[in-house]
Design an enzyme around this catalytic site. Sequence first.
Site, PDB file in Angstrom:
ATOM      1  N   GLY A  75       0.838  -1.211   0.000  1.00  0.00           N
ATOM      2  CA  GLY A  75       0.000   0.000   0.000  1.00  0.00           C
ATOM      3  C   GLY A  75       0.868   1.255   0.000  1.00  0.00           C
ATOM      4  O   GLY A  75       1.908   1.289   0.653  1.00  0.00           O
ATOM      5  N   ASP A  79       2.168  -1.094  11.751  1.00  0.00           N
ATOM      6  CA  ASP A  79       2.128  -2.486  12.226  1.00  0.00           C
ATOM      7  C   ASP A  79       3.417  -3.263  11.935  1.00  0.00           C
ATOM      8  O   ASP A  79       3.376  -4.471  11.708  1.00  0.00           O
ATOM      9  CB  ASP A  79       0.904  -3.203  11.622  1.00  0.00           C
ATOM     10  N   ARG A  91       0.824  -4.935  -5.921  1.00  0.00           N
ATOM     11  CA  ARG A  91       1.004  -6.215  -5.239  1.00  0.00           C
ATOM     12  C   ARG A  91       1.260  -7.239  -6.340  1.00  0.00           C
ATOM     13  O   ARG A  91       0.650  -7.191  -7.402  1.00  0.00           O
ATOM     14  CB  ARG A  91      -0.224  -6.527  -4.383  1.00  0.00           C
ATOM     15  N   ASP A 107      -0.133   1.903   8.649  1.00  0.00           N
ATOM     16  CA  ASP A 107      -0.728   1.097   9.723  1.00  0.00           C
ATOM     17  C   ASP A 107       0.110   1.033  11.016  1.00  0.00           C
ATOM     18  O   ASP A 107      -0.420   0.606  12.053  1.00  0.00           O
ATOM     19  CB  ASP A 107      -0.955  -0.350   9.243  1.00  0.00           C
ATOM     20  N   ASP A 145       5.737  -5.495   5.877  1.00  0.00           N
ATOM     21  CA  ASP A 145       6.279  -6.829   6.153  1.00  0.00           C
ATOM     22  C   ASP A 145       6.336  -7.724   4.911  1.00  0.00           C
ATOM     23  O   ASP A 145       7.308  -8.446   4.707  1.00  0.00           O
ATOM     24  CB  ASP A 145       5.408  -7.538   7.204  1.00  0.00           C
ATOM     25  N   THR A 165       4.278   2.252   5.677  1.00  0.00           N
ATOM     26  CA  THR A 165       2.863   1.874   5.816  1.00  0.00           C
ATOM     27  C   THR A 165       2.170   2.816   6.787  1.00  0.00           C
ATOM     28  O   THR A 165       2.758   3.208   7.797  1.00  0.00           O
ATOM     29  CB  THR A 165       2.683   0.421   6.309  1.00  0.00           C
ATOM     30  N   ARG A 184      -5.584  -2.165   8.839  1.00  0.00           N
ATOM     31  CA  ARG A 184      -5.562  -3.620   8.590  1.00  0.00           C
ATOM     32  C   ARG A 184      -5.916  -4.362   9.878  1.00  0.00           C
ATOM     33  O   ARG A 184      -6.963  -4.088  10.442  1.00  0.00           O
ATOM     34  CB  ARG A 184      -4.205  -4.051   8.034  1.00  0.00           C
TER      35      ARG A 184
END
Length: 324
Positions: free
Chosen positions: A15, A133, A76, A131, A107, A129, A175
């Site tokens: 993303g 995360d 992707r 996120d 990741d 990202t 996410r």
Amino acid sequence: MAKEIKTIGVLTSGGDAPGMNAAIRAVVRTAIARGMNVKGIKKGYQGLLNEEIIDMKGKDVSDIIQRGGTILGTARCMEFKTPEGQKKGADICRKHGIEGIVVIGGDGSYRGAQALSRQGINTIGLPGTIDLDISCTEYTIGFDTAVNTAMQAIDKVKDTSASHERCSIIEVMGRNAGYIALWCGIANGAEDILIPEKYDFDEQKIINNIISNRRKGKTHHIIINAEGIGHSVSMARRVEAATGIETRATILGYMQRGGCPTAKDRYYASIMGSYAVEILRQGKTNRVVGFSKGEFVDYDIEEALNMVKGINDVEYDIAYLLSV
Ligand code: ADP
Ligand code: F6P
């Protein structure tokens, strides 16, 4: 003394995130300052396999630091998950003289970077990202902008929610992680924060909270719902039926991923982009750059992928303490 690298590539993957352009600019300009050539690889690993590779000069990254998205594009790519795809990618790198690559992504993108590294192409990952995360780092490129964008949007929803004495369920991205939701929950003074790491799916507790707040005279009730929980629209229907209070759902969606990056995202992305090139010059490979305990650091990719981080319990409790 590490073998001198003459040509590096840079790609963005997964993303997009605000600040990726600042990272690309830093990679290109640091590499050129160190006497290297730079190739821009378009559309992530898909672009590598399609040989969408361009020469990049210092002027090609002029006037991009303030722009959201990624000038290289992102994608992707399933084929890159296969050994055949990875070998093909490494062969294409060699064909174009690319000896090292900076991969900006999450990741999943690091797995691709690890595969390239095993195929003999020196690779360094940067955390890109919204996120937040990625376990090995306290900061990811794009998170700060996304949180600020979401916070401003939620302020606006709160105005209308208060005017109509409604309850609002506002769904934010992330996410499977609740970082954007928790930050907005605190920054917007939300009454409830539903995040995958903590939510026990006890909707009755939320309903009781709404009713009790209304009795105390609160004119609105803001629920920040992480997309990892989801189902905001149906939740709004159930909450309205149970409380008798008009309830609306707003899903903020992709607006959180775009827009002009904040100073923090531009700053960190610039330092990390430059750092990645310097460690490539030192001969490092299969590393990911992070920010931890006040310092920019780098880790082995496998070690980084095995790290675990979570929501801070104290911070989550403070969010509720302050919303009363
Ligand atoms: P993110 O990097 O944000 O986590 P994805 O998980 O979608 O995003 O991964 C981005 C891309 O990285 C994938 O489309 C794929 O090309 C590559 N990738 C993901 N997992 C692997 C893997 N196990 N091996 C090789 N490449 C991978
Ligand atoms: O990882 C960033 C992110 O925006 C997540 O918050 C979200 O779950 C996902 O990407 C959406 O991905 P896509 O662009 O494939 O819809």
